[in-house]
Every structure is written in C-alpha cells, then in structure tokens.
Write a protein that holds these residues in place. Structure first.
Motif, PDB file in Angstrom:
ATOM      1  N   THR A   2      -3.765   5.629  -1.367  1.00 47.50           N
ATOM      2  CA  THR A   2      -4.616   6.542  -0.607  1.00 47.50           C
ATOM      3  C   THR A   2      -3.994   7.929  -0.677  1.00 47.50           C
ATOM      4  OG1 THR A   2      -5.246   4.784   0.920  1.00 47.50           O
ATOM      5  CG2 THR A   2      -5.610   7.044   1.662  1.00 47.50           C
ATOM      6  N   SER A  43      -5.645   7.524  -7.643  1.00 51.49           N
ATOM      7  CA  SER A  43      -6.094   6.688  -6.525  1.00 51.49           C
ATOM      8  C   SER A  43      -7.401   5.976  -6.844  1.00 51.49           C
ATOM      9  CB  SER A  43      -6.233   7.510  -5.243  1.00 51.49           C
ATOM     10  OG  SER A  43      -7.338   8.378  -5.303  1.00 51.49           O
ATOM     11  N   GLN A  44      -8.214   6.544  -7.716  1.00 45.18           N
ATOM     12  CA  GLN A  44      -9.444   5.870  -8.126  1.00 45.18           C
ATOM     13  C   GLN A  44      -9.151   4.651  -8.992  1.00 45.18           C
ATOM     14  OE1 GLN A  44     -11.543   9.100  -9.972  1.00 45.18           O
ATOM     15  NE2 GLN A  44     -12.529   9.717  -8.049  1.00 45.18           N
ATOM     16  N   ARG A  45      -8.030   4.672  -9.704  1.00 41.75           N
ATOM     17  CA  ARG A  45      -7.657   3.550 -10.567  1.00 41.75           C
ATOM     18  C   ARG A  45      -6.866   2.469  -9.831  1.00 41.75           C
ATOM     19  NH1 ARG A  45      -6.246   7.862 -14.020  1.00 41.75           N
ATOM     20  NH2 ARG A  45      -4.037   7.412 -13.792  1.00 41.75           N
ATOM     21  N   HIS A  46      -6.264   2.824  -8.697  1.00 39.14           N
ATOM     22  CA  HIS A  46      -5.401   1.882  -7.981  1.00 39.14           C
ATOM     23  C   HIS A  46      -5.851   1.751  -6.528  1.00 39.14           C
ATOM     24  CE1 HIS A  46      -2.688   1.774 -11.380  1.00 39.14           C
ATOM     25  NE2 HIS A  46      -2.625   3.088 -11.370  1.00 39.14           N
ATOM     26  N   HIS A  47      -6.319   0.580  -6.161  1.00 38.83           N
ATOM     27  CA  HIS A  47      -6.819   0.346  -4.799  1.00 38.83           C
ATOM     28  C   HIS A  47      -5.725   0.506  -3.740  1.00 38.83           C
ATOM     29  CE1 HIS A  47      -4.915  -3.523  -5.540  1.00 38.83           C
ATOM     30  NE2 HIS A  47      -4.928  -3.692  -4.229  1.00 38.83           N
ATOM     31  N   TRP A  48      -4.474   0.376  -4.122  1.00 37.17           N
ATOM     32  CA  TRP A  48      -3.371   0.410  -3.177  1.00 37.17           C
ATOM     33  C   TRP A  48      -2.937   1.822  -2.799  1.00 37.17           C
ATOM     34  CZ3 TRP A  48       0.290   3.002  -5.882  1.00 37.17           C
ATOM     35  CH2 TRP A  48       0.320   2.833  -7.268  1.00 37.17           C
ATOM     36  N   TYR A 107       0.826  -1.199   0.000  1.00 35.12           N
ATOM     37  CA  TYR A 107       0.000   0.000   0.000  1.00 35.12           C
ATOM     38  C   TYR A 107       0.862   1.251   0.000  1.00 35.12           C
ATOM     39  CZ  TYR A 107      -3.921  -3.036   0.807  1.00 35.12           C
ATOM     40  OH  TYR A 107      -4.869  -4.004   0.671  1.00 35.12           O
TER      41      TYR A 107
END
Length: 152
Positions: free
Chosen positions: A68, A61-66, A38
C-alpha cells in the motif's frame, strides 16, 4: 538497514524526499523474497512536484497486493494526504506491530521516530541510518589552478 531485522512482522516504510532510494531497495528485496506480510509505504515531500519516484511506487503497488502506497505533502494544498510524514503516520497508526524503516531528512526521521515511539512501537523495531553522519565540507572536484584548498 536490512530486512533481516524485520522477523515476520508487517513492514512500515517511511521515505522523505530522496530517502525513497534506499527504501525502494528494501521494497525490491521484499518483492524478491515473496514474503507473506504486508508493506505500508509512506512517501512525503513539501510539494507534489517534489514527490520523487511516486509513480514507480504506485505502479509497483498495482503489481503486488501486499503493498500500500500513500503520499503526503506538507507545503501545498492538493487532494490527498496533507501534512508532514510524522503527522500522517500518526493519523494512520498505530504501528506497534510493524517493523519500521525510515529514510529522509534528519528532522523528519527524528520526528517520525518520536511519533512511532509515542504510539507504542518498540524502539528495537524502528530502523534508520545514523543521523549524525558528517556532511562533506570540501568540494568533490579537484581545484582549478590558482584555487586554494582549506586544510582540515
């Protein structure tokens, strides 16, 4: 600063002002590597208008869950995180299990390093560019006829 130093720890990126540019390069490298960890990104400025590149980071950040993304401002009362980046880092910490990469104004970087050290982050896990690099004192453009250049 390179991600090679990060090992397999989660990442903490702290960017003040235009310090986001080198941090963004590290984020893009992290995305290209498809790492299994993360990333927490803190972006700060004095006012909301000075939050350079925040929209791009939020889309990322919307494209990658890792990933924040958190933004903070220190000189304006707006919804969201208020305070300096070191203050906000303290609030969300501790970061002792992360590899930290910091970039921005020297005072912010110095104070953020102290905050991370105080929270138990090992010095070896905190990375930033040298803070003692001299700034240019001479103009970058050639002199116009009749102008003198100070000799160093």
């Amino acid at each position: 600063m390179t991600l090679a130093a990060a090992g397999d720890r989660d990442l903490l990126f702290v960017a003040g002002g235009t310090g986001l540019a080198p941090i963004r390069a590290l984020l893009e490298e992290a995305g290209a590597r498809r790492m299994d960890r993360y990333v927490d990104l803190f972006v700060g400025a004095r006012t909301a208008q000075e939050l350079y590149g925040l929209d791009d980071m939020l889309r990322l950040s919307q494209r990658h869950h890792w990933l924040t993304v958190r933004a903070a401002v220190s000189h304006e009362n707006i919804p969201g995180q208020q305070g300096t980046l070191p203050q906000v880092l303290h609030e969300f910490g501790p970061w002792d299990r992360h590899e930290a990469f910091l970039c921005g104004p020297p005072d912010m970087v110095t104070t953020a390093v102290r905050t991370l050290l105080h929270q138990g982050t090992p010095r070896a896990h905190i990375h930033h560019d040298p803070l003692d690099t001299p700034v240019l004192t001479e103009p970058l453009t050639p002199p116009r006829p009749g102008q003198e250049i100070n000799q160093l």
